[in-house]
Design a protein around this motif. Structure first.
Motif, mmCIF file in Angstrom:
data_model
loop_
_atom_site.group_PDB
_atom_site.id
_atom_site.type_symbol
_atom_site.label_atom_id
_atom_site.label_comp_id
_atom_site.label_asym_id
_atom_site.label_seq_id
_atom_site.Cartn_x
_atom_site.Cartn_y
_atom_site.Cartn_z
ATOM 1 N N CYS A 127 -3.027 2.338 -3.950
ATOM 2 C CA CYS A 127 -2.646 3.742 -3.759
ATOM 3 C C CYS A 127 -3.954 4.526 -3.659
ATOM 4 C CB CYS A 127 -1.782 4.225 -4.915
ATOM 5 S SG CYS A 127 -1.188 5.912 -4.694
ATOM 6 N N ALA A 163 3.646 -1.537 3.638
ATOM 7 C CA ALA A 163 2.994 -0.243 3.466
ATOM 8 C C ALA A 163 4.079 0.818 3.438
ATOM 9 C CB ALA A 163 2.019 0.029 4.602
ATOM 10 N N ASP A 177 0.859 -1.183 0.000
ATOM 11 C CA ASP A 177 0.000 0.000 0.000
ATOM 12 C C ASP A 177 0.895 1.232 0.000
ATOM 13 O OD1 ASP A 177 -2.152 1.741 0.142
ATOM 14 O OD2 ASP A 177 -2.469 1.445 2.283
ATOM 15 N N CYS A 221 -0.059 4.947 2.770
ATOM 16 C CA CYS A 221 -1.077 4.315 3.612
ATOM 17 C C CYS A 221 -1.747 5.271 4.590
ATOM 18 C CB CYS A 221 -0.493 3.122 4.346
ATOM 19 S SG CYS A 221 0.805 3.538 5.524
ATOM 20 N N THR A 247 -3.971 3.815 7.398
ATOM 21 C CA THR A 247 -5.110 2.939 7.128
ATOM 22 C C THR A 247 -4.647 1.490 7.046
ATOM 23 O OG1 THR A 247 -4.892 3.164 4.735
ATOM 24 C CG2 THR A 247 -6.332 4.750 5.862
ATOM 25 N N ASP A 248 -5.605 0.577 7.106
ATOM 26 C CA ASP A 248 -5.250 -0.847 7.134
ATOM 27 C C ASP A 248 -5.669 -1.608 5.880
ATOM 28 O OD1 ASP A 248 -7.993 -0.939 7.487
ATOM 29 O OD2 ASP A 248 -7.930 -2.159 9.302
ATOM 30 N N THR A 249 -5.766 -0.935 4.734
ATOM 31 C CA THR A 249 -6.143 -1.644 3.506
ATOM 32 C C THR A 249 -5.175 -2.781 3.198
ATOM 33 O OG1 THR A 249 -4.974 0.020 2.197
ATOM 34 C CG2 THR A 249 -7.358 0.229 2.335
ATOM 35 N N VAL A 250 -3.941 -2.643 3.602
ATOM 36 C CA VAL A 250 -2.921 -3.661 3.336
ATOM 37 C C VAL A 250 -3.244 -4.978 4.045
ATOM 38 C CG1 VAL A 250 -1.336 -3.046 5.222
ATOM 39 C CG2 VAL A 250 -0.421 -3.957 3.082
ATOM 40 N N ASN A 277 4.855 4.942 3.747
ATOM 41 C CA ASN A 277 4.364 6.247 4.166
ATOM 42 C C ASN A 277 5.546 7.196 4.264
ATOM 43 O OD1 ASN A 277 1.665 7.328 4.909
ATOM 44 N ND2 ASN A 277 2.828 8.137 6.634
ATOM 45 N N CYS A 293 -0.951 -2.290 12.061
ATOM 46 C CA CYS A 293 -1.067 -3.414 11.127
ATOM 47 C C CYS A 293 0.072 -4.416 11.296
ATOM 48 C CB CYS A 293 -1.058 -2.899 9.691
ATOM 49 S SG CYS A 293 -2.442 -1.825 9.311
#
Length: 172
Positions: free
Chosen positions: A91, A56, A37, A40, A43-46, A58, A67
């Motif tokens: 992304c 991730a 990701d 990120c 956030t926890d989309t990964v 950043n 995470c």
């Protein structure tokens, strides 16, 4: 424990329709070896889907990173990655912050490292609505112009009065 700006930002996203659409797209491309990701923002989309390795990126450290994924601190596209290719790269809500001249290199690296690329951006937000956005308004034509790959799917997702574009781009 006090809430940081990161947990607050991530918490706001969890209930949004676009966030659910991104997670659903990740699930459709799972299982896989690796997911990344980019941008990120805490956030926890990964964490969606079933992947052996999760990363991730950043620009700045995230206190109390929540995470079970390796957090890589650095600026995209200069950041060094632990792998040269990932099954899925996400992304979300990042490209709209970039100046025109930064987009080609940013997107080129996304495409270079992703088998499947999942991207979200604000859709047709009026210019100036968010002082941090440099690309508003983004329509489908503008979005497509940023990529050499064409989306296999593209959706406009509504959250209240605002919309976001969510696209899945496969190999070129």
């Amino acid at each position: 424990m006090a809430s940081s700006k990161w947990t607050s930002y991530a918490g706001q996203r969890r209930g949004m329709n676009y966030y659910a659409a991104v997670r659903e797209a990740i699930e459709k491309h799972s299982p896989g070896e690796s997911i990344l990701d980019v941008g990120c923002g805490g956030t926890d989309t990964v964490m969606a889907g079933s992947f052996d390795r999760r990363y991730a990126v950043n620009q700045t450290p995230i206190p109390d990173w929540p995470c079970d994924a390796e957090l890589i601190i650095g600026t995209w596209p200069e950041v060094e990655l632990p792998e040269s290719r990932f099954d899925v790269v996400t992304c979300c809500q990042v490209i709209e912050h970039l100046p025109d001249e930064a987009i080609p290199a940013f997107v080129a690296k996304l495409e270079a490292v992703a088998e499947t690329l999942i991207v979200s951006v604000p859709f047709m937000w009026p210019k100036g609505m968010c002082k941090y956005h440099r690309q508003d308004p983004v329509d489908e034509e503008k979005f497509r112009g940023w990529f050499s790959r064409q989306p296999g799917s593209i959706s406009v997702i509504q959250d209240g009065r605002l919309c976001r574009l969510v696209a899945v781009l496969g190999l070129a």
